[in-house]
Design a protein around this motif. Structure first.
Motif, short mmCIF file in Angstrom:
data_model
loop_
_atom_site.label_atom_id
_atom_site.label_comp_id
_atom_site.label_asym_id
_atom_site.label_seq_id
_atom_site.Cartn_x
_atom_site.Cartn_y
_atom_site.Cartn_z
N VAL A 203 0.85 -1.19 0.00
CA VAL A 203 0.00 0.00 0.00
C VAL A 203 0.89 1.24 0.00
O VAL A 203 1.89 1.30 0.73
N PHE A 204 0.53 2.22 -0.81
CA PHE A 204 1.28 3.48 -0.87
C PHE A 204 0.61 4.48 0.06
O PHE A 204 -0.57 4.83 -0.12
N LEU A 205 1.34 4.95 1.07
CA LEU A 205 0.83 5.89 2.05
C LEU A 205 1.56 7.23 1.95
O LEU A 205 2.74 7.27 1.60
N ALA A 206 0.86 8.30 2.29
CA ALA A 206 1.50 9.62 2.36
C ALA A 206 0.83 10.43 3.45
O ALA A 206 -0.38 10.29 3.72
N ALA A 207 1.63 11.28 4.09
CA ALA A 207 1.12 12.22 5.09
C ALA A 207 1.76 13.58 4.81
O ALA A 207 2.96 13.67 4.58
N THR A 208 0.95 14.63 4.84
CA THR A 208 1.46 15.99 4.64
C THR A 208 1.18 16.84 5.87
O THR A 208 0.18 16.66 6.56
N PHE A 209 2.10 17.81 6.10
CA PHE A 209 2.07 18.65 7.29
C PHE A 209 2.32 20.10 6.88
O PHE A 209 3.41 20.39 6.35
N MET A 216 -3.23 19.12 7.92
CA MET A 216 -2.58 17.83 7.74
C MET A 216 -3.48 16.96 6.88
O MET A 216 -4.70 17.18 6.82
N ALA A 217 -2.89 15.96 6.22
CA ALA A 217 -3.69 15.07 5.37
C ALA A 217 -3.02 13.71 5.28
O ALA A 217 -1.80 13.58 5.44
N LEU A 218 -3.82 12.70 5.02
CA LEU A 218 -3.38 11.33 4.79
C LEU A 218 -3.87 10.86 3.43
O LEU A 218 -4.97 11.24 2.98
N TYR A 219 -3.07 10.00 2.79
CA TYR A 219 -3.41 9.46 1.48
C TYR A 219 -3.10 7.97 1.45
O TYR A 219 -2.14 7.50 2.06
N ARG A 220 -3.93 7.24 0.70
CA ARG A 220 -3.70 5.81 0.46
C ARG A 220 -3.82 5.55 -1.04
O ARG A 220 -4.83 5.90 -1.64
N PRO A 224 -6.87 10.86 -1.15
CA PRO A 224 -6.98 11.34 0.23
C PRO A 224 -7.90 10.47 1.07
O PRO A 224 -8.91 9.95 0.58
N LEU A 225 -7.53 10.30 2.35
CA LEU A 225 -8.34 9.53 3.28
C LEU A 225 -9.19 10.44 4.15
O LEU A 225 -8.67 11.41 4.72
N PRO A 226 -10.47 10.17 4.29
CA PRO A 226 -11.28 10.90 5.28
C PRO A 226 -10.70 10.69 6.67
O PRO A 226 -10.24 9.59 7.01
#
Length: 299
Positions: A203-209, A216-220, A224-226
């Motif tokens: 799984v490709f994950l990302a987090a931005t700050f 902030m945000a999360l992605y899969r 983007p992930l709720p």
């Protein structure tokens, strides 16, 4: 573990075709676990900082033949080794220096950051807690990857992808700290973590700050992930002057991958998983860039 800027075997190759062109300039550190340094227990940084990292406790055995995507070579195996005994033998990776890691200066006085990469769960998570006498006790977190704060003991971070307990439930989170010694903020994914990281699946994950806006945000897999913030006050102390709001003007003490305390004094929050193509940027990648990076290596 101490280490300054590590021991890269050669200069960075951050112009590599497997990195989206718009990300290359801000790619501070990049590890694909297919580029050992002269010391095979050190992984060379393909980003611009040249920050080699140690493959702790397992050395070169931690590079395993697995492909997260079509450009992959080896992957990194991290794991708990002996759940029945307190110790520091878990496989993890990183660099730590209590005087700071100068090559990571891009995260000093930074306005934003991104942590992204590929993860595959390979074993039992969370791991049994080897620091307690209760055989049924488990760690309350699963360590993934992050940049340490400037005063960290190997645990406190400026930017982190991890799984932690939120309101009594383990969740995938982005966790950030703007000011060294200050409070952290957490953005937690709504979905159950096992649906986001099913065992045996890359799984490709990302987090931005964004340390100026507090966003902030999360992605899969590029999307983007709720999610929700765990605090509704101002943990990063963004209200008022001066502007813009930046992180502490001090170099990070390192990077941790696959567990806490990469200086290797104890085991904490190990991850029984594999990782590949870990990327650390000194800005917040856009949603389009994160999707573009995912598509670049999978399409």
């Amino acid at each position: 573990m101490a280490g300054g800027s590590g021991s890269p075997a050669a200069g960075p190759d951050y112009g590599s075709s497997d990195v989206l062109p718009s990300l290359r300039r801000d790619l501070v550190a990049h590890y694909d676990f297919s580029h050992p340094a002269q010391d095979p227990a050190v992984e060379r940084d393909r980003g611009r900082s040249g920050t080699g990292i140690q493959l702790i406790n397992g050395g070169d055995r931690m590079r395993v033949p697995d492909q997260a995507h079509r450009h992959s070579g080896s992957a990194l195996q991290v794991q708990q080794i002996n759940p029945a005994a307190a110790g520091n033998d878990d496989w993890k990776a990183g660099i730590y220096d209590d005087r700071a890691v100068e090559s990571l200066r891009a995260f000093s006085g930074a306005r934003a950051a991104t942590v992204m990469g590929w993860v595959k769960m390979t074993g039992e998570n969370p791991s049994p807690n080897s620091n307690t006498a209760d055989p049924g006790d488990r760690y309350n977190a699963i360590g993934l990857a992050g940049v340490l704060s400037g005063d960290s003991n190997g645990h406190d971070v400026r930017a982190l992808l991890e799984l932690i307990q939120v309101n009594g439930e383990l969740r995938l989170v982005a966790l950030g700290r703007r000011v060294d010694g200050g409070a952290s903020q957490t953005f937690a994914a709504e979905a159950h973590w096992q649906s986001l990281l099913p065992r045996g699946e890359w799984v490709f994950l990302a987090a931005t700050f964004d340390y100026d806006t507090g966003e902030m945000a999360l992605y899969r897999n590029g999307r983007p992930l709720p999610g929700f913030y765990t605090r509704t006050d101002d943990p990063w102390a963004l209200a008022g002057d001066p502007e813009p709001d930046l992180t502490t003007a001090g170099d990070p003490r390192g990077i941790k991958i696959g567990g806490s305390f990469p200086q290797n004094t104890r085991e904490n929050n190990p991850c029984n998983c594999r990782m590949d193509s870990l990327m650390f940027l000194a800005r917040a990648a856009s949603p389009q860039e994160i999707l573009g990076q995912y598509r670049r290596v999978t399409w």
